[in-house]
Write a protein that holds these residues in place. Structure first.
Motif, PDB file in Angstrom:
ATOM      1  N   GLY A  53       1.875  -5.733   2.069  1.00  0.00           N
ATOM      2  CA  GLY A  53       1.169  -4.714   1.291  1.00  0.00           C
ATOM      3  C   GLY A  53       1.385  -4.905  -0.187  1.00  0.00           C
ATOM      4  O   GLY A  53       0.844  -5.825  -0.794  1.00  0.00           O
ATOM      5  N   GLY A  54       2.213  -4.038  -0.792  1.00  0.00           N
ATOM      6  CA  GLY A  54       2.440  -4.132  -2.228  1.00  0.00           C
ATOM      7  C   GLY A  54       1.262  -3.619  -3.026  1.00  0.00           C
ATOM      8  O   GLY A  54       0.304  -3.069  -2.480  1.00  0.00           O
ATOM      9  N   LEU A  55       1.322  -3.834  -4.330  1.00  0.00           N
ATOM     10  CA  LEU A  55       0.301  -3.294  -5.231  1.00  0.00           C
ATOM     11  C   LEU A  55      -0.512  -4.376  -5.926  1.00  0.00           C
ATOM     12  O   LEU A  55      -1.205  -4.097  -6.883  1.00  0.00           O
ATOM     13  CB  LEU A  55       0.965  -2.388  -6.279  1.00  0.00           C
ATOM     14  CG  LEU A  55       1.640  -1.125  -5.724  1.00  0.00           C
ATOM     15  CD1 LEU A  55       2.334  -0.367  -6.849  1.00  0.00           C
ATOM     16  CD2 LEU A  55       0.636  -0.239  -5.012  1.00  0.00           C
ATOM     17  N   ARG A 110      -3.398  -7.063  -1.791  1.00  0.00           N
ATOM     18  CA  ARG A 110      -2.776  -6.134  -0.851  1.00  0.00           C
ATOM     19  C   ARG A 110      -3.408  -6.222   0.541  1.00  0.00           C
ATOM     20  O   ARG A 110      -2.711  -6.296   1.552  1.00  0.00           O
ATOM     21  CB  ARG A 110      -2.870  -4.699  -1.376  1.00  0.00           C
ATOM     22  CG  ARG A 110      -2.349  -3.657  -0.380  1.00  0.00           C
ATOM     23  CD  ARG A 110      -2.390  -2.236  -0.932  1.00  0.00           C
ATOM     24  NE  ARG A 110      -2.042  -1.279   0.106  1.00  0.00           N
ATOM     25  CZ  ARG A 110      -0.788  -0.995   0.447  1.00  0.00           C
ATOM     26  NH1 ARG A 110       0.210  -1.593  -0.152  1.00  0.00           N
ATOM     27  NH2 ARG A 110      -0.544  -0.117   1.411  1.00  0.00           N
ATOM     28  N   SER A 121      -2.425  -9.346   2.339  1.00  0.00           N
ATOM     29  CA  SER A 121      -1.016  -9.260   2.706  1.00  0.00           C
ATOM     30  C   SER A 121      -0.825  -8.404   3.951  1.00  0.00           C
ATOM     31  O   SER A 121      -0.062  -8.776   4.869  1.00  0.00           O
ATOM     32  CB  SER A 121      -0.214  -8.673   1.543  1.00  0.00           C
ATOM     33  OG  SER A 121       1.108  -8.397   1.924  1.00  0.00           O
ATOM     34  N   ASP A 157       6.313  -1.500   3.772  1.00  0.00           N
ATOM     35  CA  ASP A 157       5.586  -1.743   2.526  1.00  0.00           C
ATOM     36  C   ASP A 157       6.601  -1.713   1.384  1.00  0.00           C
ATOM     37  O   ASP A 157       7.787  -1.422   1.586  1.00  0.00           O
ATOM     38  CB  ASP A 157       4.514  -0.667   2.329  1.00  0.00           C
ATOM     39  CG  ASP A 157       3.349  -1.141   1.476  1.00  0.00           C
ATOM     40  OD1 ASP A 157       3.565  -1.996   0.591  1.00  0.00           O
ATOM     41  OD2 ASP A 157       2.222  -0.643   1.678  1.00  0.00           O
ATOM     42  N   LEU A 211       4.271 -10.648   1.392  1.00  0.00           N
ATOM     43  CA  LEU A 211       3.531 -10.161   0.225  1.00  0.00           C
ATOM     44  C   LEU A 211       2.853 -11.331  -0.461  1.00  0.00           C
ATOM     45  O   LEU A 211       3.449 -12.396  -0.610  1.00  0.00           O
ATOM     46  CB  LEU A 211       4.484  -9.479  -0.751  1.00  0.00           C
ATOM     47  CG  LEU A 211       5.159  -8.201  -0.247  1.00  0.00           C
ATOM     48  CD1 LEU A 211       6.343  -7.866  -1.124  1.00  0.00           C
ATOM     49  CD2 LEU A 211       4.166  -7.051  -0.218  1.00  0.00           C
TER      50      LEU A 211
END
Length: 315
Positions: free
Chosen positions: A8-10, A14, A17, A39, A60
């Motif tokens: 996920g991440g920003l 995303r 991922s 996440d 990620l």
């Protein structure tokens, strides 16, 4: 042990991922492993602290995932993880630095210019066009220095297109890379090390319908044809694999990487490295694993065991 797959991440990647993380988590569960999906948020460090014997699989992409930041944190927390350390990730993620390192190691790579946005803004596009054209020639490829999944990548056929291509690249970061456009056969080589030293899996040939392997070509089903192993002579396949392993070593990578290669008249050239290869339904590393007679679950199960052994001083 409990495996924590972080996805996920920003970053702009995303969605990719999350898709990669879900696939790896599912594949690991199918091998009988205990897996938690997480996440990057305020709950992550408490999760790591309260989990007995955690081992992390970072899935990620872009930004936090491949610039080494999360891996540095995991190192501080003494949590074992799959893949290279923070420093090697940071070097590889920055295309301008990675290409310089690879070329210094005697590995073929295209000529390249790194252009920060501040210089572009202050000097203006017209003052730069002639010099860039004279040094690199046209066509060119313009891309963000620190981004993945071909986001912000533009093929430039003539000087008049260069300024807009740079603007597109700067949308993803403060430095753009301007690079020779190599015409040939693009292949992706997954490099795997489960304890016996890095080796190249069968190269995957990339045939995008559009002619450019951009974001849409990567993640739209049917937009690109993949051939595994690549339809090249055996000696060329071997040379591409050797180059990928050499780049993997030069960049200080470990466990798993994907090295993108362009074969021009039977000669392979390094394009870029990836420290967290995608594992989606249209990603290249799973195709290479299948051609090698294995699969995502078994590969990552072995890499998790290797990460654990490394943390315990056994490997």
């Amino acid at each position: 042990m409990t495996i924590i797959v972080i996805a996920g991440g920003l970053s702009h990647e995303r969605d990719v991922s999350l898709r990669s993380g879900r696939r790896v988590a599912k594949a690991l569960r199918e091998t009988g492993r205990q897996v938690i999906e997480a996440d990057v948020n305020a709950d992550l460090v408490p999760l790591l602290h309260r989990t007995d014997d955690p081992v992390v699989v970072p899935m990620l992409h872009g930004g936090l995932g491949e610039d080494g930041a999360l891996r540095e944190v995991l190192g501080v927390l003494k949590v074992p993880f799959v893949g290279p350390n923070g420093a090697s990730s940071r070097l590889t993620f920055d295309k301008s630095i990675a290409t310089s390192i690879v070329r210094s190691a005697g590995i073929d790579a295209p000529l390249q210019i790194a252009l920060p946005h501040d210089i572009f803004r202050e000097l203006g596009a017209p003052a730069l066009m002639d010099g860039i054209g004279e040094q690199l020639g046209y066509p060119l490829i313009v891309k963000p220095s620190r981004s993945g999944s071909a986001l912000g990548v533009t093929k430039v056929e003539e000087p008049g297109q260069l300024a807009s291509a740079l603007v597109a690249a700067y949308a993803y970061g403060p430095v753009a890379v301007i690079e020779q456009f190599l015409t040939g056969t693009e292949v992706a080589v997954t490099v795997l090390d489960i304890g016996d030293g890095p080796r190249a899996l069968p190269p995957v040939e990339i045939r995008p319908e559009s002619g450019v392997y951009d974001y849409e070509s990567r993640y739209t089903a049917g937009a690109t044809r993949f051939v595994t192993p690549a339809e090249l002579d055996d000696d060329v396949l071997t040379a591409a694999g050797d180059l990928a392993v050499a780049a993997h070593r030069a960049l200080g990578l470990r466990d798993i990487s994907r090295i993108d290669v362009m074969v021009v008249e039977s000669r392979p050239y390094f394009l870029e490295g990836n420290v967290a290869p995608g594992m989606t339904e249209t990603s290249l590393a799973p195709l290479a694993m299948e051609a090698d007679g294995t699969d995502v679950g078994h590969v990552y199960a072995q890499l998790v065991d290797r990460a654990t052994a490394r943390a315990e001083g056994r490997g």
